[in-house]
Design an enzyme around this catalytic site. Sequence first.
Site, short mmCIF file in Angstrom:
data_model
loop_
_atom_site.label_atom_id
_atom_site.label_comp_id
_atom_site.label_asym_id
_atom_site.label_seq_id
_atom_site.Cartn_x
_atom_site.Cartn_y
_atom_site.Cartn_z
N GLU A 184 -22.21 -38.55 -28.10
CA GLU A 184 -22.43 -37.91 -26.80
C GLU A 184 -21.16 -37.27 -26.25
OE1 GLU A 184 -23.65 -41.03 -24.15
OE2 GLU A 184 -21.79 -42.15 -24.38
N LEU B 161 -31.40 -48.22 -25.99
CA LEU B 161 -31.89 -49.02 -27.11
C LEU B 161 -30.74 -49.49 -28.00
CD1 LEU B 161 -35.00 -46.87 -28.05
CD2 LEU B 161 -35.00 -49.12 -26.95
N GLN B 162 -29.65 -48.73 -28.04
CA GLN B 162 -28.53 -49.09 -28.91
C GLN B 162 -27.90 -50.42 -28.52
OE1 GLN B 162 -26.14 -45.11 -29.58
NE2 GLN B 162 -27.46 -44.94 -27.79
N ARG B 163 -28.00 -50.77 -27.24
CA ARG B 163 -27.31 -51.98 -26.79
C ARG B 163 -28.25 -53.12 -26.41
NH1 ARG B 163 -25.19 -49.30 -21.14
NH2 ARG B 163 -26.77 -50.17 -19.74
N MET C 15 -24.47 -42.92 -28.48
CA MET C 15 -23.41 -43.23 -27.52
C MET C 15 -22.02 -43.13 -28.17
SD MET C 15 -24.88 -46.43 -25.30
CE MET C 15 -26.19 -46.21 -24.08
N GLY C 16 -21.03 -42.89 -27.33
CA GLY C 16 -19.65 -42.78 -27.80
C GLY C 16 -18.92 -41.72 -27.01
N ARG C 17 -18.17 -42.15 -26.00
CA ARG C 17 -17.47 -41.21 -25.11
C ARG C 17 -16.27 -40.57 -25.80
NH1 ARG C 17 -17.58 -40.53 -19.77
NH2 ARG C 17 -18.96 -42.33 -19.60
N ASP D 120 -19.08 -50.00 -28.23
CA ASP D 120 -18.23 -48.86 -28.56
C ASP D 120 -17.15 -49.20 -29.58
OD1 ASP D 120 -19.47 -47.01 -26.80
OD2 ASP D 120 -18.41 -47.89 -25.12
N GLY E 5 -21.45 -52.28 -19.80
CA GLY E 5 -22.73 -52.15 -20.50
C GLY E 5 -22.99 -53.36 -21.38
#
Length: 415
Positions: free
Chosen positions: A245, A300-302, A188-190, A142, A11
């Site tokens: 997420e 949009l975060q990236r 985001m954040g797995r 991340d 990403g």
Amino acid sequence: MGNVVIGQSGGPTAVINASLAGAIRCAMDKGIKKIFGMHHGIDGFIKHDLIDMDEYLVDVNDLSLLKRTPAAFLGSCRYKLPKIEGNEDLYESMFEYMDEMDIEYFLYNGGNDSMDTILKLSEYAERTGRNQKFVGIPKTIDNDLAITDHTPGYGSAAKFIGTCVKEMICDNESFAGKDPRIVIVEIMGRNAGWLTAASALARDTDCTGPDLIYLPEVNFNIEDFLARMDKLIKTKKSIVVCVSEGIHLADGTLVCELANENALVDAFGHKHLSGCGYSLFRLVADNFGINPRVVDLSLLQRCATHLASRTDVEEAYSAGYIACETAISGESAKMITLRVPRRVPYNCFYEATNIADIANIEKKMPRSWITKDGTNVTEDFIKYVSPLVIGTLPPYYVGGLPRHMTLRNKRKEIY
């Protein structure tokens, strides 16, 4: 001295092209004959799809525009190299292509899976006595790469998240009504909560910040969540909840799976995470009769280069420059790490660290930086992240909108 090839993977971030610009500038400074870009990362390299950077970049003015361009200029990919054993033909063909193109220095800009690529290629080079040098340039919003204090890309994403959450809280507080207005922000954040934690940056003298913050490092408890929401609904007219997420129950069930049991997986076997916010929407609506607004910051975060942190841009550029310099100096099987001996005043320096100590290792938020009840972050985290979001790098505006560099246009058509 041979040629340089540079690839981008995974990403993108708001500053991934700043790292590319730094690596290119170093190659220019060192007198490298030819600079190639992998078109769509290692996948493109395997297909012999290279970009001659001379067609796009000539001087520092081009690099300045490149630094202000979002997404992966060269094109990215999510391709995982197979293990060496049993796939020697694939590796041999890649090294034969390097020989054919006189490529001596191989730079790869990415996160955990990209560093695995550097590890495997450098291992094969050592086994077969090859001379090529392989160096990784860290990249991931991340912020989960091991050893490095933080990763280029994270600071800009944190700045964007903190800004957006602050503005949403301001908006949410401007309405009055019988029922409170509830906003659930999915971030985001797995497996690591670094990004969602950054929503706490909204907390300041002019903003209360999010009411609840949930990270993957702490098991999500539905009953506790509903109890806290019940208390907030009875006492506040504006409620903002920020969630990663990848938050999950104690048994490992992803909260997003409560709304979608048919989760897809990507090329690396990672489940596609989507719908965590809507799972919480359902819980709130069913239990309190109030329909929250769900905001998914998503891509949009990236890609918000217009709000990139200047600190982040400068560090990304330096990481790219030093990675190229490291390879040309003869080092291999390394990744450039950022070290921060002090945060006030802020100071950052760079080291070339063994890739074997980094690849396939995930760095999570320290539990000590999450409040004991698991619903917010501590002041220690705020002290950690605050220097990373300082400053801005304004875009070059044309007709009121940012101008970017893309592969669709050769240099003469850009300006």
